[in-house]
Design a protein around this motif. Structure first.
Motif, PDB file in Angstrom:
ATOM      1  N   ALA A  40       0.833  -1.212   0.000  1.00 25.48           N
ATOM      2  CA  ALA A  40       0.000   0.000   0.000  1.00 25.48           C
ATOM      3  C   ALA A  40       0.867   1.260   0.000  1.00 25.48           C
TER       4      ALA A  40
ATOM      5  N   ILE B  98      -9.544   0.811  -5.303  1.00 21.60           N
ATOM      6  CA  ILE B  98      -8.521   1.452  -4.458  1.00 21.60           C
ATOM      7  C   ILE B  98      -8.397   2.924  -4.816  1.00 21.60           C
ATOM      8  N   ASN B  99      -8.298   3.200  -6.115  1.00 21.93           N
ATOM      9  CA  ASN B  99      -8.146   4.590  -6.566  1.00 21.93           C
ATOM     10  C   ASN B  99      -9.353   5.439  -6.199  1.00 21.93           C
TER      11      ASN B  99
ATOM     12  N   TRP C   4     -11.246   5.165  -3.595  1.00 19.16           N
ATOM     13  CA  TRP C   4     -11.115   5.525  -2.187  1.00 19.16           C
ATOM     14  C   TRP C   4     -10.110   6.666  -2.031  1.00 19.16           C
ATOM     15  N   LEU C   5      -8.996   6.582  -2.750  1.00 19.47           N
ATOM     16  CA  LEU C   5      -7.981   7.644  -2.665  1.00 19.47           C
ATOM     17  C   LEU C   5      -8.521   8.970  -3.196  1.00 19.47           C
TER      18      LEU C   5
ATOM     19  N   LEU D  81      -6.643   3.029   3.863  1.00 22.76           N
ATOM     20  CA  LEU D  81      -6.610   1.984   2.839  1.00 22.76           C
ATOM     21  C   LEU D  81      -6.576   0.597   3.463  1.00 22.76           C
TER      22      LEU D  81
ATOM     23  N   PHE E 165      -6.552  -5.070  -1.924  1.00 23.10           N
ATOM     24  CA  PHE E 165      -5.105  -5.242  -2.000  1.00 23.10           C
ATOM     25  C   PHE E 165      -4.718  -6.723  -2.003  1.00 23.10           C
TER      26      PHE E 165
ATOM     27  N   ARG F 234      -9.770  -0.956   2.123  1.00 24.11           N
ATOM     28  CA  ARG F 234      -9.447  -1.648   0.865  1.00 24.11           C
ATOM     29  C   ARG F 234      -8.512  -2.842   1.047  1.00 24.11           C
ATOM     30  N   GLN F 235      -8.430  -3.389   2.242  1.00 20.93           N
ATOM     31  CA  GLN F 235      -7.574  -4.551   2.514  1.00 20.93           C
ATOM     32  C   GLN F 235      -7.873  -5.690   1.533  1.00 20.93           C
TER      33      GLN F 235
ATOM     34  N   ARG G  69      -3.908   8.148   4.914  1.00 17.72           N
ATOM     35  CA  ARG G  69      -4.361   7.433   3.714  1.00 17.72           C
ATOM     36  C   ARG G  69      -3.981   5.958   3.788  1.00 17.72           C
TER      37      ARG G  69
ATOM     38  N   TYR H 161       2.176   1.506  -3.472  1.00 16.76           N
ATOM     39  CA  TYR H 161       1.058   1.846  -4.346  1.00 16.76           C
ATOM     40  C   TYR H 161       0.711   3.336  -4.237  1.00 16.76           C
ATOM     41  N   LEU H 162       0.650   3.846  -3.019  1.00 17.35           N
ATOM     42  CA  LEU H 162       0.309   5.254  -2.815  1.00 17.35           C
ATOM     43  C   LEU H 162       1.332   6.155  -3.488  1.00 17.35           C
TER      44      LEU H 162
END
Length: 113
Positions: A23, A50-51, A53-54, A69, A77, A73-74, A65, A26-27
């Motif tokens: 994560a 995921i995106n 949520w961001l 996440l 991922f 969003r576990q 964040r 990814y961020l």
């Protein structure tokens, strides 16, 4: 020699460690428009979840964040890491660093028109 396992074979604690390290990676890629390599591998829609949520949480600090996440969003991922076919040691540390993995994946992308 340590045994390599997939994300689904990890203990819950090791899986959390693997997801947290990914994560963070990814961020960074999300923030620097660098998700193309991952998006070409993911045909499942987990990146979109995921995106989203961001995008919905732009005011949060990087630390907040990541924490958000990991809660929200576990599952995305875990599924994404399964699709990416990455392997980990039994503690959840990737066998190949995320930056090296990314560079290797970049070389596999077909070039041209």
């Amino acid at each position: 020699m340590a045994k390599s396992v997939t994300i689904n074979e990890l203990t819950p604690d090791a899986q959390n460690a693997a997801v947290e390290s990914f994560a963070k990676f990814y961020l960074d890629k999300f923030s620097n428009e660098g998700l193309d390599v991952i998006a070409q591998i993911d045909g499942t829609g987990h990146i979109a979840d995921i995106n989203q949520w961001l995008i919905d949480n732009p005011a949060l600090s990087s630390e907040a964040r990541i924490a958000g996440l990991l809660v929200a969003r576990q599952d995305n991922f875990v599924e994404l890491l399964s699709v990416l076919k990455t392997t980990f040691n039994e503690s959840g540390i990737p066998d190949v660093s995320w930056s090296d993995w990314f560079k290797e994946q970049e070389t596999k992308i077909p070039q041209g028109r």
